[in-house]
Design a protein around this motif. Structure first.
Motif, PDB file in Angstrom:
ATOM      1  N   LEU A  21       0.839  -1.206   0.000  1.00 35.72           N
ATOM      2  CA  LEU A  21       0.000   0.000   0.000  1.00 35.72           C
ATOM      3  C   LEU A  21       0.868   1.249   0.000  1.00 35.72           C
ATOM      4  CD1 LEU A  21      -2.707   1.510   0.259  1.00 35.72           C
ATOM      5  CD2 LEU A  21      -2.502   1.242   2.742  1.00 35.72           C
ATOM      6  N   VAL A  22       1.872   1.275   0.858  1.00 42.14           N
ATOM      7  CA  VAL A  22       2.769   2.426   0.947  1.00 42.14           C
ATOM      8  C   VAL A  22       3.439   2.673  -0.406  1.00 42.14           C
ATOM      9  CG1 VAL A  22       4.910   3.301   1.971  1.00 42.14           C
ATOM     10  CG2 VAL A  22       3.175   2.209   3.423  1.00 42.14           C
ATOM     11  N   ALA A  23       3.924   1.619  -1.027  1.00 41.01           N
ATOM     12  CA  ALA A  23       4.604   1.765  -2.317  1.00 41.01           C
ATOM     13  C   ALA A  23       3.664   2.281  -3.398  1.00 41.01           C
ATOM     14  CB  ALA A  23       5.213   0.419  -2.734  1.00 41.01           C
ATOM     15  N   THR A  24       2.438   1.789  -3.412  1.00 44.21           N
ATOM     16  CA  THR A  24       1.477   2.231  -4.422  1.00 44.21           C
ATOM     17  C   THR A  24       1.090   3.690  -4.207  1.00 44.21           C
ATOM     18  OG1 THR A  24       0.613  -0.026  -4.557  1.00 44.21           O
ATOM     19  CG2 THR A  24      -0.742   1.721  -5.500  1.00 44.21           C
ATOM     20  N   LEU A  25       0.891   4.097  -2.960  1.00 44.17           N
ATOM     21  CA  LEU A  25       0.568   5.490  -2.655  1.00 44.17           C
ATOM     22  C   LEU A  25       1.719   6.403  -3.072  1.00 44.17           C
ATOM     23  CD1 LEU A  25      -1.087   5.070   0.872  1.00 44.17           C
ATOM     24  CD2 LEU A  25      -2.246   5.788  -1.232  1.00 44.17           C
ATOM     25  N   GLN A  26       2.941   5.987  -2.783  1.00 44.58           N
ATOM     26  CA  GLN A  26       4.102   6.793  -3.166  1.00 44.58           C
ATOM     27  C   GLN A  26       4.189   6.949  -4.682  1.00 44.58           C
ATOM     28  OE1 GLN A  26       7.160   4.501  -1.245  1.00 44.58           O
ATOM     29  NE2 GLN A  26       7.081   5.698   0.655  1.00 44.58           N
ATOM     30  N   LYS A  32       6.552  14.658  -4.225  1.00 41.78           N
ATOM     31  CA  LYS A  32       6.008  15.780  -3.454  1.00 41.78           C
ATOM     32  C   LYS A  32       4.688  15.445  -2.758  1.00 41.78           C
ATOM     33  CE  LYS A  32       8.021  19.430  -6.353  1.00 41.78           C
ATOM     34  NZ  LYS A  32       7.705  20.633  -7.185  1.00 41.78           N
ATOM     35  N   GLY A  33       4.157  14.260  -3.021  1.00 41.29           N
ATOM     36  CA  GLY A  33       2.811  13.939  -2.571  1.00 41.29           C
ATOM     37  C   GLY A  33       2.726  13.109  -1.319  1.00 41.29           C
ATOM     38  N   TRP A  34       3.846  12.883  -0.656  1.00 45.29           N
ATOM     39  CA  TRP A  34       3.797  12.087   0.567  1.00 45.29           C
ATOM     40  C   TRP A  34       5.039  12.373   1.405  1.00 45.29           C
ATOM     41  CZ3 TRP A  34       7.857   8.747   1.542  1.00 45.29           C
ATOM     42  CH2 TRP A  34       8.694   8.484   0.450  1.00 45.29           C
ATOM     43  N   GLU A  67      -6.369  12.334  -7.425  1.00 48.33           N
ATOM     44  CA  GLU A  67      -5.385  11.727  -6.529  1.00 48.33           C
ATOM     45  C   GLU A  67      -5.992  11.408  -5.173  1.00 48.33           C
ATOM     46  OE1 GLU A  67      -1.205  13.513  -8.367  1.00 48.33           O
ATOM     47  OE2 GLU A  67      -1.808  14.042  -6.317  1.00 48.33           O
ATOM     48  N   VAL A  68      -6.850  12.291  -4.654  1.00 45.64           N
ATOM     49  CA  VAL A  68      -7.543  11.995  -3.396  1.00 45.64           C
ATOM     50  C   VAL A  68      -8.368  10.719  -3.560  1.00 45.64           C
ATOM     51  CG1 VAL A  68      -9.286  12.765  -1.743  1.00 45.64           C
ATOM     52  CG2 VAL A  68      -7.630  14.407  -2.660  1.00 45.64           C
ATOM     53  N   ALA A  69      -9.103  10.630  -4.661  1.00 42.41           N
ATOM     54  CA  ALA A  69      -9.972   9.474  -4.891  1.00 42.41           C
ATOM     55  C   ALA A  69      -9.166   8.181  -4.954  1.00 42.41           C
ATOM     56  CB  ALA A  69     -10.776   9.670  -6.170  1.00 42.41           C
ATOM     57  N   THR A  70      -8.019   8.234  -5.627  1.00 44.82           N
ATOM     58  CA  THR A  70      -7.173   7.040  -5.720  1.00 44.82           C
ATOM     59  C   THR A  70      -6.664   6.631  -4.343  1.00 44.82           C
ATOM     60  OG1 THR A  70      -6.484   7.612  -7.969  1.00 44.82           O
ATOM     61  CG2 THR A  70      -5.090   6.074  -6.756  1.00 44.82           C
ATOM     62  N   CYS A  71      -6.198   7.595  -3.561  1.00 47.58           N
ATOM     63  CA  CYS A  71      -5.712   7.294  -2.205  1.00 47.58           C
ATOM     64  C   CYS A  71      -6.818   6.691  -1.345  1.00 47.58           C
ATOM     65  CB  CYS A  71      -5.178   8.561  -1.554  1.00 47.58           C
ATOM     66  SG  CYS A  71      -3.689   9.233  -2.307  1.00 47.58           S
ATOM     67  N   VAL A  72      -7.984   7.280  -1.411  1.00 46.50           N
ATOM     68  CA  VAL A  72      -9.104   6.784  -0.604  1.00 46.50           C
ATOM     69  C   VAL A  72      -9.470   5.371  -1.030  1.00 46.50           C
ATOM     70  CG1 VAL A  72     -11.537   7.131  -0.067  1.00 46.50           C
ATOM     71  CG2 VAL A  72      -9.984   9.090  -0.089  1.00 46.50           C
TER      72      VAL A  72
END
Length: 486
Positions: A21-26, A32-34, A67-72
């Motif tokens: 999950l961490v890798a995919t979010l990064q 700049k997004g995390w 990007e918010v939607a993808t993270c959620v």
């Protein structure tokens, strides 16, 4: 019991965040997004009042609604909770994350999308700082009236999520009243685009109002369409001495009639709060030599080009003196004098902090019940803690009193703060008896979850729980806020 402080002290520590999950979010957000940097996390885990200690190991900084939607969506699938955070200026621990949860901060989503001077609307992203919105409206000869002490750092998404109040509610209403539409990312990553400019839309449930005040527990607000108003061209500000809170209500009623309901602010200040500011806030000047138990700061405004508000205010004060509602008054004759009056009002929280330990309440009652609230609350506080120093102040024009108390001069801070919850219950009991609310403008967060359960109609708690379950069945959006976790 001591003032509520939360640290993650569970017997079995939560599992680390899933590496995939961490890798995919990064990868999704880019460099700049995390952040997982300890220094960055420390600032985002620090809560404004220091009552709750966050323990998030990752904070996300999305740059778009997609990007918010993808993270959620990713966190929803993984069963990892997301805690939305704006400017992190809240007062109830609503933006604090536990270990095993991820913070999502919308600071990069700070664009003003549209200003429509014909519709009197502005559409902005949720991470836009409130002061920037105010300035953008002013640049178009318009007004966005939401005004808070934290307006230089709070974000509009957080203002909506908590339905913030502020100084101009008597004239323009709460944040809820200033919003036409919202865009929201739901718990499964679905985006609801409700960015309407319509002032009339009677097509079913009002979903906008469902998310305003939900503190990120039902969805993450990513953009909003706001109401604008004509920019005031004239104002008059006065500082008034009174013998009683009843006199303040008499003055308020007179002022509403005499000014054509042009009151933008009507703030009650106790003598103790007044003296604290003069003692602790640099460059504050006493506006009146008259010593009184209570003061009111009143401001009236008008957008009409030829209104003489100075004469209107002078006439109001003359009639208030004749009727015995007030004992003395002064009218600000310059921008510097007006700024001094506002510094006295807005400096109270900081001055009280410098004075020592304080126990705070953000409560509201019907305006007519404000005198009873203050009288009964002070009496009960003295009964529980002899020598306690009451420091009530606030927006008496809308019934919202910040009913604060400073520690007795000879009592250790820790001894005083250990009685926080008992004094809370005393004041909240009185508020409930007067038909009031235990949270006027700061929200529930995690600070008042149990208090809400204690005081609310059980039917309300069942409805809140059912709505949460229906919209966020996996409880991955800001769990433990507003209603207790199962």
């Amino acid at each position: 019991m001591s003032a509520p402080v939360s640290t993650d002290t569970t017997a079995t520590p939560p599992l680390p965040l899933p590496a995939d999950l961490v890798a995919t979010l990064q990868a999704t957000l880019g460099p700049k997004g995390w952040s997982m940097d300890a220094g960055v996390l420390e600032s985002h885990n620090r809560e404004a009042r220091g009552k709750f200690a966050g323990a998030a190991k990752m904070v996300l900084f999305p740059a778009s609604t997609d990007e918010v939607a993808t993270c959620v969506r990713l966190c929803h699938i993984a069963g990892i909770a997301l805690v939305p955070q704006g400017g992190n200026t809240g007062r109830c621990g609503g933006a604090v994350a536990k270990c095993g949860q991820i913070l999502i901060n919308l600071a990069r989503m700070n664009q003003i999308i549209d200003i429509d001077a014909r519709d009197f609307t502005m559409t902005v992203q949720a991470g836009t700082i409130l002061h920037r919105i105010q300035q953008a409206a002013s640049d178009h000869d318009l007004l966005f009236p939401l005004s808070l002490g934290a307006q230089g750092s709070c974000q509009i998404g957080g203002n909506l999520a908590t339905n913030a109040g502020g100084l101009n509610v008597i004239r323009y209403g709460n944040t809820r009243d200033l919003v036409l539409g919202v865009e929201v990312v739901l718990a499964d990553g679905t985006v609801w685009n409700g960015l309407s400019k319509l002032r009339k839309d009677n097509t079913g449930y009002d979903l906008r109002d469902l998310f305003i005040g939900s503190e990120g527990t039902l969805g993450i607000i990513t953009a909003c369409t706001l109401k604008l108003f004509p920019r005031p061209r004239h104002l008059a500000t006065a500082w008034v001495a009174l013998g009683s809170v009843d006199g303040a209500l008499d003055l308020l009623a007179l002022a509403r009639r005499e000014t054509g309901d042009a009151i933008a602010a009507f703030e009650l200040i106790s003598r103790f709060a007044h003296d604290l500011c003069l003692r602790h806030i640099q460059n504050c000047v006493n506006p009146l030599q008259t010593v009184a138990p209570w003061y009111v700061m009143i401001e009236i405004t008008s957008s009409r080009p030829h209104d003489d508000l100075t004469s209107v205010m002078e006439g109001l004060l003359e009639r208030a003196l004749e009727n015995g509602f007030i004992t003395d008054a002064t009218l600000a004759r310059s921008d510097a004098q007006r700024a001094n009056l506002w510094a006295l009002r807005e400096g109270i929280p900081g001055a009280q902090t410098r004075e020592g330990g304080s126990i705070k309440h953000d409560v509201s009652v019907p305006v007519s019940s404000v005198p009873a609230l203050i009288e009964r609350g002070i009496a009960q506080a003295h009964k529980r803690i002899p020598g306690i120093r009451p420091c009530p102040f606030g927006h008496v024009g809308d019934g919202n009193i910040h009913f604060n108390f400073s520690q007795p001069e000879n009592m250790p801070r820790e001894t005083f703060l250990a009685q926080w919850e008992d004094l809370n219950r005393d004041i909240h009991d009185i508020v409930a008896d007067l038909g009031g609310s235990i949270s006027a403008e700061h929200g529930i967060g995690q600070l008042k979850v149990e208090e809400l359960v204690h005081y609310a109609d059980p039917a309300k708690i069942r409805l809140l729980t059912a709505i949460k379950q229906a919209i966020d069945p996996k409880n991955t959006l800001n769990p433990g806020k507003i209603i207790p976790d199962k």
